[in-house]
Write a protein that holds these residues in place. Structure first.
Motif, mmCIF file in Angstrom:
data_model
loop_
_atom_site.group_PDB
_atom_site.id
_atom_site.type_symbol
_atom_site.label_atom_id
_atom_site.label_comp_id
_atom_site.label_asym_id
_atom_site.label_seq_id
_atom_site.Cartn_x
_atom_site.Cartn_y
_atom_site.Cartn_z
ATOM 1 N N GLU A 54 0.831 -1.213 0.000
ATOM 2 C CA GLU A 54 0.000 0.000 0.000
ATOM 3 C C GLU A 54 0.867 1.264 0.000
ATOM 4 N N GLY A 55 0.474 2.256 -0.792
ATOM 5 C CA GLY A 55 1.191 3.528 -0.827
ATOM 6 C C GLY A 55 2.329 3.553 -1.829
ATOM 7 N N ASP A 56 2.544 2.436 -2.504
ATOM 8 C CA ASP A 56 3.684 2.301 -3.417
ATOM 9 C C ASP A 56 3.186 1.843 -4.793
ATOM 10 N N VAL A 57 3.448 2.686 -5.817
ATOM 11 C CA VAL A 57 2.931 2.336 -7.148
ATOM 12 C C VAL A 57 3.987 1.677 -8.039
ATOM 13 N N HIS A 58 5.183 1.461 -7.519
ATOM 14 C CA HIS A 58 6.237 0.835 -8.330
ATOM 15 C C HIS A 58 5.919 -0.640 -8.531
ATOM 16 N N ASP A 59 5.792 -1.053 -9.801
ATOM 17 C CA ASP A 59 5.431 -2.467 -9.992
ATOM 18 C C ASP A 59 6.183 -3.177 -11.108
ATOM 19 N N ILE A 60 7.159 -2.503 -11.696
ATOM 20 C CA ILE A 60 7.872 -3.131 -12.813
ATOM 21 C C ILE A 60 8.679 -4.342 -12.321
ATOM 22 N N ILE A 102 6.296 -9.841 -1.203
ATOM 23 C CA ILE A 102 5.927 -8.440 -0.937
ATOM 24 C C ILE A 102 7.012 -7.510 -1.456
ATOM 25 N N SER A 103 6.612 -6.641 -2.368
ATOM 26 C CA SER A 103 7.555 -5.686 -2.946
ATOM 27 C C SER A 103 7.345 -4.297 -2.342
ATOM 28 N N ALA A 104 8.456 -3.588 -2.115
ATOM 29 C CA ALA A 104 8.401 -2.186 -1.677
ATOM 30 C C ALA A 104 9.608 -1.476 -2.287
ATOM 31 N N MET A 106 10.142 1.980 -1.850
ATOM 32 C CA MET A 106 10.488 3.223 -1.165
ATOM 33 C C MET A 106 10.733 2.944 0.315
ATOM 34 N N THR A 107 11.651 3.727 0.891
ATOM 35 C CA THR A 107 11.933 3.552 2.318
ATOM 36 C C THR A 107 10.659 3.791 3.138
ATOM 37 N N THR A 108 9.800 4.664 2.621
ATOM 38 C CA THR A 108 8.565 5.003 3.348
ATOM 39 C C THR A 108 7.524 3.876 3.310
HETATM 40 C C1 B12 Z 1 10.301 3.717 -12.580
HETATM 41 C C2 B12 Z 1 10.225 4.505 -11.316
HETATM 42 C C3 B12 Z 1 9.014 5.148 -11.033
HETATM 43 C C4 B12 Z 1 7.761 4.996 -11.898
HETATM 44 C C5 B12 Z 1 7.079 3.656 -11.486
HETATM 45 C C6 B12 Z 1 6.332 3.021 -12.660
HETATM 46 C C7 B12 Z 1 5.917 1.617 -12.371
HETATM 47 N N1 B12 Z 1 4.843 1.195 -13.007
HETATM 48 O O1 B12 Z 1 6.540 0.881 -11.603
HETATM 49 C C8 B12 Z 1 6.931 6.263 -11.481
HETATM 50 C C9 B12 Z 1 7.305 7.396 -12.405
HETATM 51 C C10 B12 Z 1 5.423 6.083 -11.467
HETATM 52 C C11 B12 Z 1 7.518 6.533 -10.101
HETATM 53 C C12 B12 Z 1 6.861 7.266 -9.126
HETATM 54 C C13 B12 Z 1 7.446 7.636 -7.930
HETATM 55 N N2 B12 Z 1 8.704 7.394 -7.514
HETATM 56 CO CO1 B12 Z 1 9.888 6.195 -8.439
HETATM 57 N N3 B12 Z 1 11.250 5.302 -9.304
HETATM 58 C C14 B12 Z 1 11.349 4.613 -10.428
HETATM 59 C C15 B12 Z 1 12.805 4.132 -10.662
HETATM 60 C C16 B12 Z 1 13.481 5.146 -11.601
HETATM 61 C C17 B12 Z 1 12.997 2.746 -11.236
HETATM 62 C C18 B12 Z 1 12.256 1.603 -10.514
HETATM 63 C C19 B12 Z 1 12.236 0.376 -11.427
HETATM 64 O O2 B12 Z 1 11.234 0.087 -12.064
HETATM 65 N N4 B12 Z 1 13.398 -0.297 -11.551
HETATM 66 C C20 B12 Z 1 13.566 -1.442 -12.447
HETATM 67 C C21 B12 Z 1 13.107 -2.733 -11.769
HETATM 68 C C22 B12 Z 1 13.327 -3.923 -12.732
HETATM 69 O O3 B12 Z 1 13.919 -2.950 -10.631
HETATM 70 P P1 B12 Z 1 13.312 -3.065 -9.142
HETATM 71 O O4 B12 Z 1 12.026 -2.355 -9.071
HETATM 72 O O5 B12 Z 1 14.361 -2.713 -8.171
HETATM 73 O O6 B12 Z 1 12.971 -4.626 -8.998
HETATM 74 C C23 B12 Z 1 13.957 -5.640 -8.911
HETATM 75 C C24 B12 Z 1 14.393 -5.927 -7.459
HETATM 76 O O7 B12 Z 1 14.239 -4.846 -6.575
HETATM 77 C C25 B12 Z 1 13.612 -7.136 -7.065
HETATM 78 N N5 B12 Z 1 12.251 -7.013 -6.546
HETATM 79 C C26 B12 Z 1 11.326 -6.064 -6.742
HETATM 80 N N6 B12 Z 1 10.170 -6.387 -6.144
HETATM 81 C C27 B12 Z 1 10.344 -7.581 -5.556
HETATM 82 C C28 B12 Z 1 9.474 -8.381 -4.801
HETATM 83 C C29 B12 Z 1 9.929 -9.583 -4.290
HETATM 84 C C30 B12 Z 1 9.004 -10.449 -3.499
HETATM 85 C C31 B12 Z 1 11.281 -9.977 -4.517
HETATM 86 C C32 B12 Z 1 11.775 -11.232 -3.932
HETATM 87 C C33 B12 Z 1 12.146 -9.180 -5.264
HETATM 88 C C34 B12 Z 1 11.676 -7.994 -5.783
HETATM 89 O O8 B12 Z 1 13.524 -7.849 -8.284
HETATM 90 C C35 B12 Z 1 13.267 -6.925 -9.344
HETATM 91 C C36 B12 Z 1 13.749 -7.494 -10.639
HETATM 92 O O9 B12 Z 1 15.120 -7.824 -10.601
HETATM 93 C C37 B12 Z 1 13.370 4.185 -9.190
HETATM 94 C C38 B12 Z 1 14.906 4.397 -9.079
HETATM 95 C C39 B12 Z 1 15.654 3.104 -8.921
HETATM 96 N N7 B12 Z 1 16.870 3.140 -9.343
HETATM 97 O O10 B12 Z 1 15.137 2.106 -8.397
HETATM 98 C C40 B12 Z 1 12.581 5.364 -8.620
HETATM 99 C C41 B12 Z 1 12.324 5.457 -7.078
HETATM 100 C C42 B12 Z 1 12.015 4.068 -6.517
HETATM 101 N N8 B12 Z 1 11.148 6.313 -6.991
HETATM 102 C C43 B12 Z 1 11.209 7.111 -6.000
HETATM 103 C C44 B12 Z 1 10.204 8.056 -5.662
HETATM 104 C C45 B12 Z 1 10.501 8.970 -4.498
HETATM 105 C C46 B12 Z 1 9.001 8.139 -6.400
HETATM 106 C C47 B12 Z 1 7.847 9.131 -6.195
HETATM 107 C C48 B12 Z 1 7.490 9.475 -4.746
HETATM 108 C C49 B12 Z 1 8.217 10.372 -7.005
HETATM 109 C C50 B12 Z 1 7.368 11.600 -6.820
HETATM 110 N N9 B12 Z 1 8.047 12.610 -6.352
HETATM 111 O O11 B12 Z 1 6.173 11.585 -7.108
HETATM 112 C C51 B12 Z 1 6.698 8.397 -6.896
HETATM 113 C C52 B12 Z 1 6.053 7.361 -5.944
HETATM 114 C C53 B12 Z 1 4.602 7.373 -5.907
HETATM 115 C C54 B12 Z 1 4.103 6.221 -5.035
HETATM 116 N N10 B12 Z 1 3.236 6.534 -4.092
HETATM 117 O O12 B12 Z 1 4.495 5.082 -5.165
HETATM 118 C C55 B12 Z 1 12.496 6.946 -5.196
HETATM 119 C C56 B12 Z 1 12.302 6.226 -3.846
HETATM 120 C C57 B12 Z 1 13.198 6.839 -2.786
HETATM 121 C C58 B12 Z 1 13.163 6.072 -1.518
HETATM 122 N N11 B12 Z 1 14.268 5.463 -1.191
HETATM 123 O O13 B12 Z 1 12.192 6.021 -0.827
HETATM 124 C C59 B12 Z 1 13.408 6.253 -6.219
HETATM 125 C C60 B12 Z 1 14.487 5.353 -5.592
HETATM 126 C C61 B12 Z 1 14.076 7.354 -7.095
HETATM 127 C C62 B12 Z 1 14.927 8.338 -6.271
HETATM 128 N N12 B12 Z 1 16.200 8.069 -6.124
HETATM 129 O O14 B12 Z 1 14.410 9.304 -5.797
HETATM 130 N N13 B12 Z 1 8.739 5.989 -9.969
#
Ligand code: B12
Length: 167
Positions: A54-60, A102-104, A106-108
């Protein structure tokens, strides 16, 4: 997405660029999803409910994890993003899940992973359902702290860990 994330952090790209890149990535993942084999039909390795808290829209990343688990032969119910804590439990009950992912991102929102585990305990289901956590801010130390059964850094590791726990 990693590169886009770095450029976003450096102020070289802005939110609309990140959203465009995310849309492209999602479209790409969907193409791959259709081409992935469904795993060994008839012999499911286990049932997994997977979602973003909840509260997190990241789903890629979560979607990639679901796809990889499914391809490996697990029956996966991807319940989407911004999922209320209780919905994880309700879905797990409904499909008789062996594991909740469970995926998250953001630190929040990280706390949501702990909340799911606490609710599982309250419902008396903790012994029955394994919990796997992931997402960029999650770590093995965090998983240990909240009492998750495992942490995986990426999708392929998630498959290995799920097999270790369920097969
Ligand atoms: C794309 C993205 C977005 C997109 C999301 C689109 C979507 N449909 O997912 C959009 C533009 C919507 C977005 C919005 C926001 N974002 Co954003 N976003 C990103 C970004 C650039 C990439 C994330 C991503 O998709 N990575 C690629 C995927 C493949 O990697 P991954 O998610 O890490 O997943 C891998 C692993 O983590 C793991 N994994 C993931 N989930 C799970 C679950 C399980 C069970 C397991 C085992 C493993 C696992 O496996 C995955 C595949 O290998 C990150 C920066 C980053 N470098 O991560 C910021 C980031 C996560 N976002 C951030 C923020 C702050 C926001 C916003 C608040 C921005 C704003 N000011 O409005 C909003 C959030 C709104 C909300 N309430 O959620 C921050 C979070 C900071 C923090 N530490 O809290 C980041 C880190 C950017 C930054 N440095 O500021 N965002």
């Amino acid at each position: 997405m990693n590169e886009v994330g770095i450029l976003f952090e450096r102020g070289k790209l802005f939110l609309p660029h990140v959203m465009m890149a995310a849309d492209a990535m999602t479209a790409g993942v969907n193409v791959l999803k259709d081409l992935m084999p469904e795993g060994a039909s008839g012999s499911k390795l286990g049932v997994i409910v997977n979602g973003t808290v909840e509260g997190d829209v990241h789903d890629i990343g979560k979607a990639i994890v679901s796809t990889m688990l499914q391809s490996a032969g697990f029956e996966v119910y991807d319940i989407g993003r911004d999922v209320p804590i209780r919905n994880f439990i309700e879905k797990a009950k409904e499909v008789n899940a062996d594991m909740i992912g469970i995926s998250a991102l953001m630190t929040t929102t990280l706390q949501g992973q702990k909340d799911v585990i606490e609710l599982l305990k309250e419902e008396g289901l903790r012994d029955k359902v394994k919990v796997m956590v992931g997402g960029a801010p999650a770590t093995q130390a965090w998983a240990d702290k909240i009492g998750a059964d495992c942490y995986a850094e990426n999708a392929s590791e998630a498959v290995v860990k799920a097999k270790e726990l369920l097969v």
